[in-house]
Design an enzyme around this catalytic site. Structure first.
Site, short mmCIF file in Angstrom:
data_model
loop_
_atom_site.label_atom_id
_atom_site.label_comp_id
_atom_site.label_asym_id
_atom_site.label_seq_id
_atom_site.Cartn_x
_atom_site.Cartn_y
_atom_site.Cartn_z
N VAL A 157 -2.15 6.64 8.00
CA VAL A 157 -3.49 6.66 8.19
C VAL A 157 -3.71 6.77 9.67
CG1 VAL A 157 -5.86 5.19 7.88
CG2 VAL A 157 -3.91 5.49 6.19
N LEU A 212 -7.92 8.66 2.12
CA LEU A 212 -7.14 9.72 2.01
C LEU A 212 -5.96 9.72 1.15
CD1 LEU A 212 -4.19 9.25 3.55
CD2 LEU A 212 -5.77 9.66 5.75
N ASN A 250 -9.45 1.95 -5.76
CA ASN A 250 -7.87 2.06 -5.95
C ASN A 250 -7.52 1.36 -7.23
OD1 ASN A 250 -7.08 3.50 -3.81
ND2 ASN A 250 -6.15 2.13 -2.79
N PHE A 289 -6.51 11.68 -12.75
CA PHE A 289 -5.72 10.23 -12.86
C PHE A 289 -5.52 9.88 -14.39
CE2 PHE A 289 -6.66 10.56 -8.72
CZ PHE A 289 -5.80 9.59 -7.87
N GLY A 321 2.98 4.56 -7.93
CA GLY A 321 3.77 3.83 -6.78
C GLY A 321 3.13 4.19 -5.49
N CYS A 378 -0.01 1.93 -1.62
CA CYS A 378 -1.45 1.57 -1.78
C CYS A 378 -1.66 0.89 -3.38
CB CYS A 378 -2.54 2.75 -1.53
SG CYS A 378 -2.44 3.16 0.14
N LYS A 436 0.17 -2.53 -3.97
CA LYS A 436 -0.19 -3.55 -3.27
C LYS A 436 -1.81 -3.75 -3.20
CE LYS A 436 -1.14 -1.61 1.46
NZ LYS A 436 -2.66 -1.83 1.54
N LYS A 453 5.10 10.69 -4.96
CA LYS A 453 4.45 11.82 -5.81
C LYS A 453 4.63 13.06 -4.66
CE LYS A 453 0.10 11.18 -3.30
NZ LYS A 453 -1.45 11.28 -3.31
N1 LIG Z 1 -0.90 5.58 3.22
C1 LIG Z 1 -1.97 5.99 2.52
O1 LIG Z 1 -2.05 6.87 1.76
C2 LIG Z 1 -3.23 4.91 2.85
C3 LIG Z 1 -4.44 5.40 2.48
C4 LIG Z 1 -5.54 4.77 2.57
C5 LIG Z 1 -5.38 3.50 3.23
N2 LIG Z 1 -4.25 2.93 3.51
C6 LIG Z 1 -4.04 1.81 4.28
O2 LIG Z 1 -4.13 2.10 5.78
C7 LIG Z 1 -3.21 1.14 6.37
C8 LIG Z 1 -2.10 1.67 6.96
O3 LIG Z 1 -1.43 2.37 6.05
P1 LIG Z 1 -0.21 3.38 6.57
O4 LIG Z 1 0.20 3.91 5.02
O5 LIG Z 1 -0.70 4.31 7.32
O6 LIG Z 1 0.96 2.47 7.03
P2 LIG Z 1 2.12 2.74 7.65
O7 LIG Z 1 3.09 1.81 7.66
O8 LIG Z 1 2.68 4.51 7.59
O9 LIG Z 1 1.74 2.79 9.53
C9 LIG Z 1 1.43 1.69 9.99
C10 LIG Z 1 1.75 1.87 11.49
O10 LIG Z 1 1.29 0.70 12.15
C11 LIG Z 1 2.13 0.05 13.32
N3 LIG Z 1 2.12 -1.15 13.58
C12 LIG Z 1 2.47 -2.33 12.96
N4 LIG Z 1 1.99 -3.17 13.71
C13 LIG Z 1 1.53 -2.84 14.82
C14 LIG Z 1 0.91 -3.54 15.65
N5 LIG Z 1 0.86 -4.82 15.97
N6 LIG Z 1 0.71 -3.01 16.87
C15 LIG Z 1 0.56 -1.40 16.89
N7 LIG Z 1 1.07 -0.82 15.93
C16 LIG Z 1 1.54 -1.69 14.86
C17 LIG Z 1 3.65 0.49 12.67
O11 LIG Z 1 4.71 0.68 13.52
C18 LIG Z 1 3.17 1.74 11.82
O12 LIG Z 1 3.54 2.87 12.58
C19 LIG Z 1 -2.97 0.05 5.22
O13 LIG Z 1 -3.70 -1.03 5.13
C20 LIG Z 1 -2.93 0.86 3.97
O14 LIG Z 1 -3.26 0.05 2.81
C21 LIG Z 1 -3.21 3.92 3.45
#
Ligand SMILES: NC(=O)c1ccc[n+]([C@@H]2O[C@H](COP(=O)([O-])OP(=O)(O)OC[C@H]3O[C@@H](n4cnc5c(N)ncnc54)[C@H](O)[C@@H]3O)[C@@H](O)[C@H]2O)c1
Length: 461
Positions: free
Chosen positions: A11, A151, A209, A250, A258, A261, A264, A322
């Site tokens: 994200v 996204l 979700n 969907f 899986g 998102c 969890k 996916k």
């Molecule tokens: N992946 C998706 O498709 C998606 C879509 C929508 C929303 N989200 C939500 O967005 C959030 C992020 O998801 P993601 O998939 O991008 O996670 P991710 O695990 O890919 O990335 C998280 C990043 O945050 C960094 N991080 C962790 N603790 C930190 C800190 N204290 N300071 C600075 N950086 C730190 C990690 O090193 C990592 O690079 C989650 O809450 C998720 O539910 C994800």
């Protein structure tokens, strides 16, 4: 605008790159120094179509920088996005420790007013709680906004650049104005920016979700009934989906949802509901059905080949949760392979992108090997198992599949092929929510006798 985006994962990195692409100056902050080093050198740590190229262009233009220094980023920015992970705790509730650590860090670094935007998926009430924590640490004013991200991995850039809607949860006029300017280049019209209460915005993300996950578990349950009654779920899905009130999205039966998102977020919403004494039986069933669905294909293999798979090798096509991503978090493939090797089998795996990530999960497991080519994985395998619907699997060479496999058997967890095609190709074929397709000779005898139907579904001549 000068913006800090904390967290450079799926994200955060997409958000940083897309906001830079419209002329903003972005500092992407991450706690992982190695990740920051790779990003600064122009290497995306994740695979997402088009992302690395767009990111490199922003780095070259000097609009995008990466750093581990949260304080410097806060001082240099008017708006600070929080986009770090919110993984599940053992009880399923969201672990907010990363979000809280950053809220504290921002409060301690602020030297004047700021707009803080939570993009991470967080339970209702988190924005309020983070505000309270920050107010204890700083006298400077700030707005705390909820701006959940919708996204999809595999199409993240497209989704960010052309969103269905942008949800902004705040009552702060300046924050609304700032976010409306920031998102304007991506919105077809201003109505697509939906301003609402902060708690409502937090809830929209979980509800969206959980609803999509519900459709998947629903169709998987109907698929199970179809398999046991000799009906083809694909025809049923088409008949249902043609109804405009329902639609087709969907509603593909398969090996379950899986990724980082849906699993969890469904669990976190269950936990939020339980905390306020709600009946969450629908959400609980969605989760439980999905857990069963993830190993349904492995159970089919065990029914077909017996409980002891020693001496058998399975080719596996698809490891990512996916297509178009290298993300294997909560991927059904990991469960299926784990179940098969626990029963003594060997797995030869191929995925266009996710092999390196899967290799880390199965490091030290002698039963799992990885191949650079899908047909190489078939050599001397007893059957093929398909777990991700990558495009390149949709029209394969069945001649090469037949030539490579020791037994002409396919287990398809994504319903990629028509039953008639499998009959013509004389391949024994098991899929989700459809009758098993067993080739027969002219007298009607099965060419490769299957074990009794059970979860395999009724055989189709
Ligand atoms: N992946 C998706 O498709 C998606 C879509 C929508 C929303 N989200 C939500 O967005 C959030 C992020 O998801 P993601 O998939 O991008 O996670 P991710 O695990 O890919 O990335 C998280 C990043 O945050 C960094 N991080 C962790 N603790 C930190 C800190 N204290 N300071 C600075 N950086 C730190 C990690 O090193 C990592 O690079 C989650 O809450 C998720 O539910 C994800």
């Amino acid at each position: 605008m000068n913006i800090a985006i904390v967290g450079s994962g799926y994200v955060g990195l997409v958000t940083a790159t897309c906001f830079a692409s419209t002329g903003n100056r972005i500092i992407g902050v991450d706690i992982d120094a190695e990740k920051v080093r790779r990003l600064s050198a122009g290497h995306s740590p994740i695979f997402e179509p088009g992302l690395e190229e767009l990111m490199q262009a922003q780095l070259s233009a000097g609009r995008l920088n990466f750093s581990t220094d949260l304080k410097a980023a806060v001082l240099a920015s008017e708006v600070i996005f929080i986009a770090v992970g919110t993984p599940p705790r053992p009880d399923g509730s969201a672990d907010l420790s990363n979000v809280e650590a950053i809220a504290r860090g921002i409060a301690q670094a602020m030297d004047s007013s700021r707009i803080i935007v939570i993009k991470s998926t967080v339970p209702v009430g988190t924005g309020r709680r983070m505000s309270e924590i920050m107010m204890g640490l700083t006298a400077h004013p700030f707005a705390m906004v909820s701006n959940p991200e919708f996204l999809k991995e595999g199409a993240a850039l497209e989704d960010f650049l052309r969103p269905d809607r942008v949800v902004v949860g705040t009552e702060d006029d300046e924050a609304i104005q700032t976010l409306s300017e920031l998102y304007a280049p991506f919105l077809g019209n201003q109505q697509d920016l939906m301003v609402m209460g902060r708690e409502a915005a937090e809830m929209v993300k979980y509800a969206a979700n959980a609803y999509l996950a519900t459709r998947i578990s629903f169709i998987n349950e109907v698929a199970d009934i179809c398999a046991r009654t000799g009906v083809d779920i694909v025809q049923v899905r088409d008949g249902m989906g043609a109804d405009r009130r329902i639609g087709r999205a969907f509603l593909n039966a398969g090996v379950g949802y899986g990724g980082s998102c849906f699993p969890k977020d469904v669990q976190a919403l269950i936990q939020v509901g339980k905390d306020v004494h709600c009946d969450v039986s629908i959400l609980q069933s969605v989760h439980e059905r999905n857990e069963r669905q993830k190993i349904a294909l492995a159970e089919m293999v065990l029914t077909r080949f017996g409980a002891d798979l020693s001496g058998l090798t399975f080719a596996v096509w698809g490891l990512a949760f996916k297509p178009n991503t290298d993300d294997i978090r909560e991927a059904p493939a990991i469960r299926v392979i784990g179940r098969l090797i626990a029963a003594g089998a060997q797995a030869k795996c191929y995925d266009p992108r996710a092999c390196p990530n899967a290799a880390k999960v199965f490091a030290g497991q002698p039963g799992v090997t990885f191949c650079a080519d899908p047909y190489e994985a078939l050599q001397n395998a007893d059957a093929l198992i398909i777990l991700t619907e990558w495009s390149e699997f949709r029209t394969p060479s069945f001649d090469r599949i037949r030539a490579g496999l020791r037994q002409r058997v396919i287990f398809d967890g994504r319903n990629l092929y028509q039953l008639a095609t499998m009959q013509r190709q004389r391949i024994e074929y098991y899929s989700i929510g459809r009758p098993a397709s067993i080739p027969r000779d002219r007298q009607g005898a099965t060419l490769t006798p299957a074990k009794p139907a059970g979860t395999l579904g009724q055989a189709q001549a």
